[in-house]
Design a protein around this motif. Structure first.
Motif, PDB file in Angstrom:
ATOM      1  N   THR A  46      68.083 124.831  51.428  1.00  0.00           N
ATOM      2  CA  THR A  46      69.281 124.033  51.186  1.00  0.00           C
ATOM      3  C   THR A  46      70.204 124.805  50.258  1.00  0.00           C
ATOM      4  N   ASP A  47      71.471 124.470  50.306  1.00  0.00           N
ATOM      5  CA  ASP A  47      72.414 125.039  49.351  1.00  0.00           C
ATOM      6  C   ASP A  47      72.473 124.201  48.081  1.00  0.00           C
ATOM      7  N   GLU A  48      71.976 122.965  48.164  1.00  0.00           N
ATOM      8  CA  GLU A  48      72.126 122.000  47.076  1.00  0.00           C
ATOM      9  C   GLU A  48      71.056 122.094  45.993  1.00  0.00           C
ATOM     10  N   TYR A  49      69.871 122.566  46.333  1.00  0.00           N
ATOM     11  CA  TYR A  49      68.736 122.487  45.414  1.00  0.00           C
ATOM     12  C   TYR A  49      68.150 123.869  45.167  1.00  0.00           C
ATOM     13  N   ARG A  50      68.254 124.322  43.931  1.00  0.00           N
ATOM     14  CA  ARG A  50      67.774 125.651  43.551  1.00  0.00           C
ATOM     15  C   ARG A  50      66.825 125.530  42.363  1.00  0.00           C
ATOM     16  N   GLY A  51      65.899 126.467  42.270  1.00  0.00           N
ATOM     17  CA  GLY A  51      65.043 126.554  41.093  1.00  0.00           C
ATOM     18  C   GLY A  51      63.581 126.311  41.380  1.00  0.00           C
ATOM     19  N   LYS A  52      62.776 126.527  40.354  1.00  0.00           N
ATOM     20  CA  LYS A  52      61.324 126.379  40.432  1.00  0.00           C
ATOM     21  C   LYS A  52      60.897 124.977  40.057  1.00  0.00           C
ATOM     22  N   LEU A  53      59.959 124.443  40.858  1.00  0.00           N
ATOM     23  CA  LEU A  53      59.376 123.150  40.551  1.00  0.00           C
ATOM     24  C   LEU A  53      58.577 123.248  39.256  1.00  0.00           C
ATOM     25  N   SER A  54      58.776 122.296  38.407  1.00  0.00           N
ATOM     26  CA  SER A  54      58.182 122.071  37.085  1.00  0.00           C
ATOM     27  C   SER A  54      58.841 122.898  35.989  1.00  0.00           C
ATOM     28  N   GLU A  55      59.708 123.842  36.353  1.00  0.00           N
ATOM     29  CA  GLU A  55      60.497 124.556  35.339  1.00  0.00           C
ATOM     30  C   GLU A  55      61.948 124.086  35.366  1.00  0.00           C
ATOM     31  N   ASP A  56      62.587 124.190  36.536  1.00  0.00           N
ATOM     32  CA  ASP A  56      64.003 123.841  36.694  1.00  0.00           C
ATOM     33  C   ASP A  56      64.201 122.541  37.461  1.00  0.00           C
ATOM     34  N   VAL A  57      63.204 122.145  38.237  1.00  0.00           N
ATOM     35  CA  VAL A  57      63.350 121.059  39.200  1.00  0.00           C
ATOM     36  C   VAL A  57      62.167 120.101  39.048  1.00  0.00           C
ATOM     37  N   THR A  58      62.458 118.802  39.048  1.00  0.00           N
ATOM     38  CA  THR A  58      61.408 117.785  38.991  1.00  0.00           C
ATOM     39  C   THR A  58      60.837 117.536  40.387  1.00  0.00           C
ATOM     40  N   VAL A  59      59.704 116.877  40.435  1.00  0.00           N
ATOM     41  CA  VAL A  59      59.114 116.495  41.723  1.00  0.00           C
ATOM     42  C   VAL A  59      60.081 115.619  42.506  1.00  0.00           C
ATOM     43  N   GLU A  60      60.767 114.707  41.819  1.00  0.00           N
ATOM     44  CA  GLU A  60      61.708 113.803  42.494  1.00  0.00           C
ATOM     45  C   GLU A  60      62.869 114.572  43.117  1.00  0.00           C
ATOM     46  N   VAL A  61      63.378 115.559  42.432  1.00  0.00           N
ATOM     47  CA  VAL A  61      64.458 116.381  42.984  1.00  0.00           C
ATOM     48  C   VAL A  61      63.907 117.271  44.100  1.00  0.00           C
ATOM     49  N   GLY A  62      62.695 117.782  43.936  1.00  0.00           N
ATOM     50  CA  GLY A  62      62.060 118.551  44.998  1.00  0.00           C
ATOM     51  C   GLY A  62      61.893 117.737  46.271  1.00  0.00           C
ATOM     52  N   TYR A  63      61.553 116.457  46.127  1.00  0.00           N
ATOM     53  CA  TYR A  63      61.435 115.536  47.255  1.00  0.00           C
ATOM     54  C   TYR A  63      62.775 115.463  48.005  1.00  0.00           C
ATOM     55  N   LEU A  64      63.863 115.333  47.252  1.00  0.00           N
ATOM     56  CA  LEU A  64      65.199 115.296  47.870  1.00  0.00           C
ATOM     57  C   LEU A  64      65.530 116.620  48.551  1.00  0.00           C
ATOM     58  N   ALA A  65      65.093 117.724  47.948  1.00  0.00           N
ATOM     59  CA  ALA A  65      65.316 119.045  48.560  1.00  0.00           C
ATOM     60  C   ALA A  65      64.586 119.140  49.893  1.00  0.00           C
ATOM     61  N   ALA A  66      63.339 118.675  49.935  1.00  0.00           N
ATOM     62  CA  ALA A  66      62.573 118.708  51.189  1.00  0.00           C
ATOM     63  C   ALA A  66      63.230 117.819  52.240  1.00  0.00           C
ATOM     64  N   ARG A  67      63.749 116.674  51.816  1.00  0.00           N
ATOM     65  CA  ARG A  67      64.447 115.789  52.755  1.00  0.00           C
ATOM     66  C   ARG A  67      65.689 116.475  53.313  1.00  0.00           C
ATOM     67  N   GLN A  68      66.442 117.187  52.453  1.00  0.00           N
ATOM     68  CA  GLN A  68      67.633 117.894  52.927  1.00  0.00           C
ATOM     69  C   GLN A  68      67.255 119.028  53.873  1.00  0.00           C
TER      70      GLN A  68
END
Length: 153
Positions: A46-68
């Protein structure tokens, strides 16, 4: 409560979601290969979601990234077969999660893609899946997903 048969496109609309324009391949490959009644889709980030899970990105935001990522994949499927109602079954997902070394919730992140498929396709959307942590992904994407789809002959 009345249950009505809705097309996958109608279910997307009911969820308040729209498919984006299919993204162009970022290299010397194609976004989708059709062989027989199977579609093999290249990984989509995605163009919207960048970064490492647990450092820059929460699980909830990662979930949205996977959905996108899944919306991006479905846009490619629609371009290939014309309408999503021709999907016979979602066969397999492979999810790559840009993970910090101690992050172990890749399956929770990938539920963003899996849950959406079941919301859109019902039983046809249930699939086999792998969710793996990666040290890095292209363009620092938080998630990338690839998919195999069976379509009606």
């Amino acid at each position: 409560m009345t249950i009505h048969a809705a097309t996958p496109e109608q279910r997307l609309q009911d969820l308040g979601l729209t498919l984006p324009a299919p993204r162009q391949a970022a290299g010397n490959y194609v976004g989708c290969v059709r062989t027989g009644n199977l579609l093999f889709l290249a990984g989509q980030g995605t163009d919207e979601y960048r970064g490492k899970l647990s450092e820059d990105v929460t699980v909830e935001v990662g979930y949205l990234a996977a959905r996108q990522c899944m919306l991006n994949l479905l846009a490619v499927v629609k371009r290939e077969i014309g309408e999503l109602s021709k999907v016979k079954r979602i066969v397999k997902l492979l999810g790559f999660v840009n993970s910090a070394p101690d992050f172990t919730d890749q399956p929770k992140v990938m539920n963003g893609a899996s849950d959406l498929l079941v919301q859109i396709f019902g039983e046809k959307g249930k699939h086999a899946r792998s969710a793996v942590g990666m040290a890095q992904l292209p363009h620092n994407n938080a998630v990338e997903v690839e998919m195999i789809v069976e379509i009606e002959e």
